[in-house]
Motif scaffolding. Sequence first.
Motif, mmCIF file in Angstrom:
data_model
loop_
_atom_site.group_PDB
_atom_site.id
_atom_site.type_symbol
_atom_site.label_atom_id
_atom_site.label_comp_id
_atom_site.label_asym_id
_atom_site.label_seq_id
_atom_site.Cartn_x
_atom_site.Cartn_y
_atom_site.Cartn_z
ATOM 1 N N ASP A 1 0.848 -1.192 0.000
ATOM 2 C CA ASP A 1 0.000 0.000 0.000
ATOM 3 C C ASP A 1 0.883 1.242 0.000
ATOM 4 O OD1 ASP A 1 -2.403 -1.432 0.121
ATOM 5 O OD2 ASP A 1 -2.254 -1.635 2.293
ATOM 6 N N HIS A 2 0.578 2.197 -0.871
ATOM 7 C CA HIS A 2 1.339 3.438 -0.947
ATOM 8 C C HIS A 2 0.351 4.597 -0.998
ATOM 9 C CE1 HIS A 2 4.113 6.550 -2.380
ATOM 10 N NE2 HIS A 2 5.083 5.776 -1.933
ATOM 11 N N PRO A 3 0.646 5.694 -0.282
ATOM 12 C CA PRO A 3 -0.316 6.812 -0.249
ATOM 13 C C PRO A 3 -0.496 7.508 -1.596
ATOM 14 C CG PRO A 3 1.730 7.399 0.876
ATOM 15 C CD PRO A 3 1.788 5.932 0.621
ATOM 16 N N GLU A 4 0.458 7.352 -2.511
ATOM 17 C CA GLU A 4 0.346 7.967 -3.826
ATOM 18 C C GLU A 4 -0.310 6.971 -4.793
ATOM 19 O OE1 GLU A 4 -0.138 9.618 -6.891
ATOM 20 O OE2 GLU A 4 0.908 10.988 -5.536
ATOM 21 N N PRO A 5 -1.517 7.277 -5.286
ATOM 22 C CA PRO A 5 -2.214 6.330 -6.166
ATOM 23 C C PRO A 5 -1.443 5.993 -7.433
ATOM 24 C CG PRO A 5 -3.708 8.058 -5.413
ATOM 25 C CD PRO A 5 -2.333 8.479 -5.009
ATOM 26 N N ALA A 6 -0.548 6.885 -7.862
ATOM 27 C CA ALA A 6 0.206 6.646 -9.087
ATOM 28 C C ALA A 6 1.409 5.744 -8.869
ATOM 29 C CB ALA A 6 0.658 7.975 -9.694
ATOM 30 N N VAL A 7 1.660 5.349 -7.638
ATOM 31 C CA VAL A 7 2.791 4.464 -7.327
ATOM 32 C C VAL A 7 2.259 3.100 -6.891
ATOM 33 C CG1 VAL A 7 4.780 4.088 -5.816
ATOM 34 C CG2 VAL A 7 4.297 6.385 -6.693
ATOM 35 N N VAL B 1 12.355 -9.900 -3.614
ATOM 36 C CA VAL B 1 12.501 -8.971 -4.729
ATOM 37 C C VAL B 1 11.215 -8.164 -4.829
ATOM 38 C CG1 VAL B 1 11.736 -10.708 -6.423
ATOM 39 C CG2 VAL B 1 13.042 -8.725 -7.194
ATOM 40 N N TYR B 2 11.361 -6.864 -5.030
ATOM 41 C CA TYR B 2 10.215 -5.953 -5.118
ATOM 42 C C TYR B 2 10.349 -5.106 -6.386
ATOM 43 C CZ TYR B 2 9.685 -6.863 -0.078
ATOM 44 O OH TYR B 2 9.528 -7.457 1.155
ATOM 45 N N ALA B 3 9.224 -4.690 -6.913
ATOM 46 C CA ALA B 3 9.201 -3.735 -8.015
ATOM 47 C C ALA B 3 8.308 -2.564 -7.626
ATOM 48 C CB ALA B 3 8.688 -4.374 -9.300
ATOM 49 N N VAL B 4 8.791 -1.361 -7.903
ATOM 50 C CA VAL B 4 8.024 -0.140 -7.650
ATOM 51 C C VAL B 4 7.829 0.548 -8.994
ATOM 52 C CG1 VAL B 4 7.885 2.010 -6.372
ATOM 53 C CG2 VAL B 4 9.168 0.078 -5.419
ATOM 54 N N ALA C 1 2.795 15.567 -6.205
ATOM 55 C CA ALA C 1 4.153 15.634 -5.661
ATOM 56 C C ALA C 1 5.123 14.950 -6.613
ATOM 57 C CB ALA C 1 4.210 14.966 -4.297
ATOM 58 N N GLN C 2 6.228 15.619 -6.907
ATOM 59 C CA GLN C 2 7.223 15.003 -7.791
ATOM 60 C C GLN C 2 7.889 13.818 -7.117
ATOM 61 O OE1 GLN C 2 9.894 17.364 -10.364
ATOM 62 N NE2 GLN C 2 11.585 16.389 -9.288
ATOM 63 N N SER C 3 8.213 13.977 -5.812
ATOM 64 C CA SER C 3 8.837 12.879 -5.081
ATOM 65 C C SER C 3 7.758 11.976 -4.508
ATOM 66 C CB SER C 3 9.712 13.414 -3.940
ATOM 67 O OG SER C 3 10.169 12.349 -3.131
ATOM 68 N N PRO C 4 7.829 10.670 -4.777
ATOM 69 C CA PRO C 4 6.815 9.758 -4.247
ATOM 70 C C PRO C 4 7.034 9.378 -2.785
ATOM 71 C CG PRO C 4 8.368 8.559 -5.594
ATOM 72 C CD PRO C 4 8.769 10.001 -5.677
ATOM 73 N N GLY C 5 8.110 9.876 -2.162
ATOM 74 C CA GLY C 5 8.372 9.554 -0.765
ATOM 75 C C GLY C 5 8.943 8.160 -0.603
ATOM 76 N N ALA C 6 8.717 7.568 0.556
ATOM 77 C CA ALA C 6 9.261 6.246 0.859
ATOM 78 C C ALA C 6 8.270 5.156 0.464
ATOM 79 C CB ALA C 6 9.590 6.135 2.346
ATOM 80 N N VAL C 7 8.803 3.986 0.187
ATOM 81 C CA VAL C 7 7.965 2.816 -0.067
ATOM 82 C C VAL C 7 8.307 1.754 0.968
ATOM 83 C CG1 VAL C 7 9.581 1.786 -1.729
ATOM 84 C CG2 VAL C 7 7.157 1.149 -1.791
ATOM 85 N N ARG C 8 7.286 1.165 1.572
ATOM 86 C CA ARG C 8 7.490 0.103 2.543
ATOM 87 C C ARG C 8 7.711 -1.223 1.809
ATOM 88 N NH1 ARG C 8 3.713 -1.533 5.257
ATOM 89 N NH2 ARG C 8 2.001 -0.836 3.932
ATOM 90 N N VAL D 1 12.103 2.589 2.329
ATOM 91 C CA VAL D 1 13.242 3.312 1.771
ATOM 92 C C VAL D 1 12.743 4.437 0.873
ATOM 93 C CG1 VAL D 1 14.890 1.405 1.892
ATOM 94 C CG2 VAL D 1 13.400 1.613 -0.105
ATOM 95 N N GLN D 2 13.516 5.514 0.821
ATOM 96 C CA GLN D 2 13.165 6.665 -0.003
ATOM 97 C C GLN D 2 13.276 6.315 -1.485
ATOM 98 O OE1 GLN D 2 11.991 9.743 0.764
ATOM 99 N NE2 GLN D 2 11.877 10.152 -1.424
ATOM 100 N N LEU D 3 12.247 6.622 -2.242
ATOM 101 C CA LEU D 3 12.248 6.345 -3.674
ATOM 102 C C LEU D 3 12.866 7.497 -4.456
ATOM 103 C CD1 LEU D 3 8.638 4.954 -4.188
ATOM 104 C CD2 LEU D 3 10.768 3.651 -4.339
#
Length: 210
Positions: free
Chosen positions: A105-111, A125-128, A136-143, A191-193
């Motif tokens: 789950d990510h707060p930015e719907p586009a991520v 292994v993860y894919a973002v 917001a240009q920066s998507p912030g952190a992803v769990r 981690v910060q994306l």
Amino acid sequence: MLARTDRVWASDCNDALERLSIQRWTELLLPPELVGTHVGPERSHTTNRVHDLGFRAATALFGHDGIEWDIARISTTEQTELAAGVALHRRLRPLLHAGRVVRVDHPEPAVWAHGVVDHDGTRAVYAVARLATSVAQSPGAVRLPGLDPGRRYLVRPVSDAPAPATADRSAPAWLAGGVTLTGAALTRVGVQLPALHPEQSLVLEVDAVH
């Protein structure tokens, strides 16, 4: 029907952006190793969209993985990148086709983010993916969920895949050599994306540190 087949074709659409949602919901019912996923040509014949090879390969990575592209006509650079993507899938296949699928789950719907975690918690292994532009240009952190909270993990971008295009003037420093954090920190904070451009994917490899 599933008892009699080893692959399911989820859709005739091979557009990597469309496939993200197709695979996301198909894999609520089917494991990734049963879902046919292909690297198609640069311009999709079903939507006319154009995507970088890195984005197409990252989307196809989390599935059966195949090639739906006339590779006799591609450039030397494309051949090299495609071969690297095939080698990456072969290297990760024991994990991708046997691990536990997680959705992020990510707060930015586009991520959108998803991954596969080994049942013993030793690797993942993860894919973002960034689907579109947003406020917001920066998507912030992803769990990165599903890891053992008491263990320490090295998180780094996969080395055998093209780096995604970003809008960063300076990318997060941890991307250069990876970062070691506890499973608890990665699950709760992440981690910060980098500031991914739309229709780009970042693939992360995670290994327990002994």
